[in-house]
Design a protein around this motif. Sequence first.
Motif, short mmCIF file in Angstrom:
data_model
loop_
_atom_site.label_atom_id
_atom_site.label_comp_id
_atom_site.label_asym_id
_atom_site.label_seq_id
_atom_site.Cartn_x
_atom_site.Cartn_y
_atom_site.Cartn_z
N ALA A 59 9.07 5.42 17.87
CA ALA A 59 9.02 6.29 19.23
C ALA A 59 9.98 7.20 19.28
CB ALA A 59 8.71 5.39 20.25
N GLN A 60 11.27 6.75 19.06
CA GLN A 60 12.11 7.88 19.13
C GLN A 60 12.15 8.91 18.16
OE1 GLN A 60 16.29 6.30 17.67
NE2 GLN A 60 17.47 7.76 19.08
N SER A 61 11.64 8.79 16.92
CA SER A 61 11.26 9.64 16.17
C SER A 61 10.29 10.87 16.31
CB SER A 61 11.00 9.12 14.61
OG SER A 61 10.54 10.10 13.75
N VAL A 62 9.31 10.21 17.05
CA VAL A 62 8.16 10.96 17.76
C VAL A 62 8.84 11.84 18.80
CG1 VAL A 62 6.02 11.11 18.71
CG2 VAL A 62 6.43 9.40 16.95
N GLN A 63 9.71 11.21 19.73
CA GLN A 63 10.39 11.99 20.65
C GLN A 63 11.06 13.20 20.31
OE1 GLN A 63 12.53 8.96 22.84
NE2 GLN A 63 10.67 8.19 23.63
N ARG A 99 5.20 7.64 26.74
CA ARG A 99 5.95 7.00 25.36
C ARG A 99 7.01 8.11 24.99
NH1 ARG A 99 4.13 7.12 19.85
NH2 ARG A 99 5.18 5.78 18.64
N LEU A 100 6.70 9.36 25.37
CA LEU A 100 7.55 10.55 24.71
C LEU A 100 8.93 10.64 25.74
CD1 LEU A 100 4.76 13.10 24.03
CD2 LEU A 100 6.59 12.31 22.53
N SER A 111 0.73 -1.21 -0.07
CA SER A 111 0.13 -0.05 0.14
C SER A 111 0.86 1.26 -0.16
CB SER A 111 -1.02 0.02 1.19
OG SER A 111 -1.76 -1.30 1.27
N ALA A 112 1.87 1.16 -0.57
CA ALA A 112 2.84 2.43 -0.38
C ALA A 112 2.43 3.41 -1.56
CB ALA A 112 4.50 1.73 -1.04
N ARG A 113 2.70 4.46 -0.89
CA ARG A 113 2.15 5.64 -2.15
C ARG A 113 2.81 6.81 -1.63
NH1 ARG A 113 -4.31 7.26 -2.68
NH2 ARG A 113 -3.64 9.12 -1.13
N PRO A 114 3.70 7.61 -2.67
CA PRO A 114 4.50 8.76 -2.38
C PRO A 114 3.09 9.96 -2.23
CG PRO A 114 5.25 7.84 -4.27
CD PRO A 114 4.21 7.09 -4.08
N PRO A 115 3.62 10.99 -1.12
CA PRO A 115 4.73 11.24 -0.88
C PRO A 115 5.02 10.33 0.67
CG PRO A 115 3.43 12.89 -0.13
CD PRO A 115 2.41 11.94 -1.04
N ILE A 116 4.19 9.52 1.06
CA ILE A 116 4.35 8.82 2.24
C ILE A 116 5.45 7.94 2.37
CG2 ILE A 116 3.18 7.33 4.05
CD1 ILE A 116 0.48 7.96 2.54
N SER A 117 6.45 8.15 3.30
CA SER A 117 7.58 7.28 3.56
C SER A 117 7.31 5.91 4.09
CB SER A 117 8.75 8.18 4.39
OG SER A 117 9.58 7.28 4.66
N GLN A 118 7.90 5.00 3.50
CA GLN A 118 8.10 3.69 4.07
C GLN A 118 8.87 3.48 5.43
OE1 GLN A 118 6.75 0.11 1.80
NE2 GLN A 118 7.61 1.10 -0.08
N ASN A 119 9.52 4.27 5.50
CA ASN A 119 10.74 4.33 6.63
C ASN A 119 9.74 4.42 7.85
OD1 ASN A 119 12.35 4.92 8.76
ND2 ASN A 119 13.91 5.62 7.27
N PRO A 120 9.62 3.69 9.15
CA PRO A 120 9.00 3.60 10.08
C PRO A 120 9.04 5.27 10.90
CG PRO A 120 9.70 1.52 10.08
CD PRO A 120 10.49 2.34 8.87
N SER A 121 10.47 5.57 10.77
CA SER A 121 10.70 6.92 11.52
C SER A 121 10.11 8.08 10.96
CB SER A 121 12.15 6.98 11.58
OG SER A 121 12.77 5.94 12.30
N TRP A 122 9.73 7.96 9.64
CA TRP A 122 9.17 8.94 8.79
C TRP A 122 7.67 8.71 8.82
CZ3 TRP A 122 11.41 13.41 8.60
CH2 TRP A 122 12.76 13.45 8.39
N HIS A 123 7.18 7.55 8.54
CA HIS A 123 5.84 7.21 8.37
C HIS A 123 4.98 7.53 9.54
CE1 HIS A 123 2.30 4.61 8.43
NE2 HIS A 123 2.19 4.71 7.07
#
Length: 319
Positions: free
Chosen positions: A226-230, A217-218, A129-141
């Motif tokens: 979670a680190q990306s969100v922090q 979680r933060l 279900s990949a679709r630009p501009p959404i990143s498949q990298n969890p840290s960006w998704h």
Amino acid sequence: MSIPTTHPFAFDPTYGMKLDELLAIEPPDEPDGFDDFWEARYLEALTVDPKPVLSHSRITHPDWHVLDLVYISTGEFRIGGWLLLPREGQVRRGLVVGHGYGGRDRPEFDLPVKETAVLFPCCRGLSLSARPPISQNPSWHVLHDIDKPKSYIIGGCVEDLWLAVSTLAVLYPWLSGHIGYSGISFGGGVGAMAIAYDERIDRGHLALPSFGDQPLRLTLPTVGSAQSVQEYHKKHADVLETLRLYDAATAASRIKVPMLVAVALFDPSVAPPCQFAVANALPKFNEIFILDAGHFDYPGSAEQEAVLRDKIGQFFRVP
């Protein structure tokens, strides 16, 4: 118990907490309008015709017919996945299986279920279900539209699960009332939110569920999404108001159907206190299964997983 004592992380993935302390964790304070927010989304999702399209897959298996599947989710988002149908017996139960934040490149064939139509959707932006501009990298998704509470991608992923249930209901109307959900990590967190408001799901299994107790979680050092969100939160403190609407522990407190939840005492990717916040929020008649560790190899993992697998088979046995 064989909780890992050596690991490569700069923090303690047990967070210094023992089982009794973890079992005492309570869900966070909930934001105003939580139920209104999710109930409105669910009712809107029910109006979407998933228009499922099935085709023979190149993947084959001796026990299962394997079909490639595409259906339409909210926002006309095209969702790809697979449908497994048993080669023996009738289809008497439905099961939607979520995935971790690594996505999914093929269905799982070792699920301990029989006479079950098993749907493996790939949530929006990931894998099939990949679709630009959404990143498949969890840290960006995990950050996609996080600044827009109503558009945050995690909400769309929950809706993708509701439309997976709708797809099973369209294909096999007689499964109404006998559709379950199983998800791990990312799939456990969005699964808690989906089950809480979808009366068509009759039972659920969550393993190492993410997105529990977002304020906590933060604050806990971790690796992965979670680190990306922090890191984002350090520059955008107001994002907590969005995250509180997407709290798997708050959602779990609404769940009324039988649940089997597997949580870990040691986990560098999904902090155990946040996992237990989800498990503890459920009504007490549900079962909590304790793993020594999650997202990490450890001695005895095969034995624990085998016991859990047997429980899952009993939990989802055909009615």
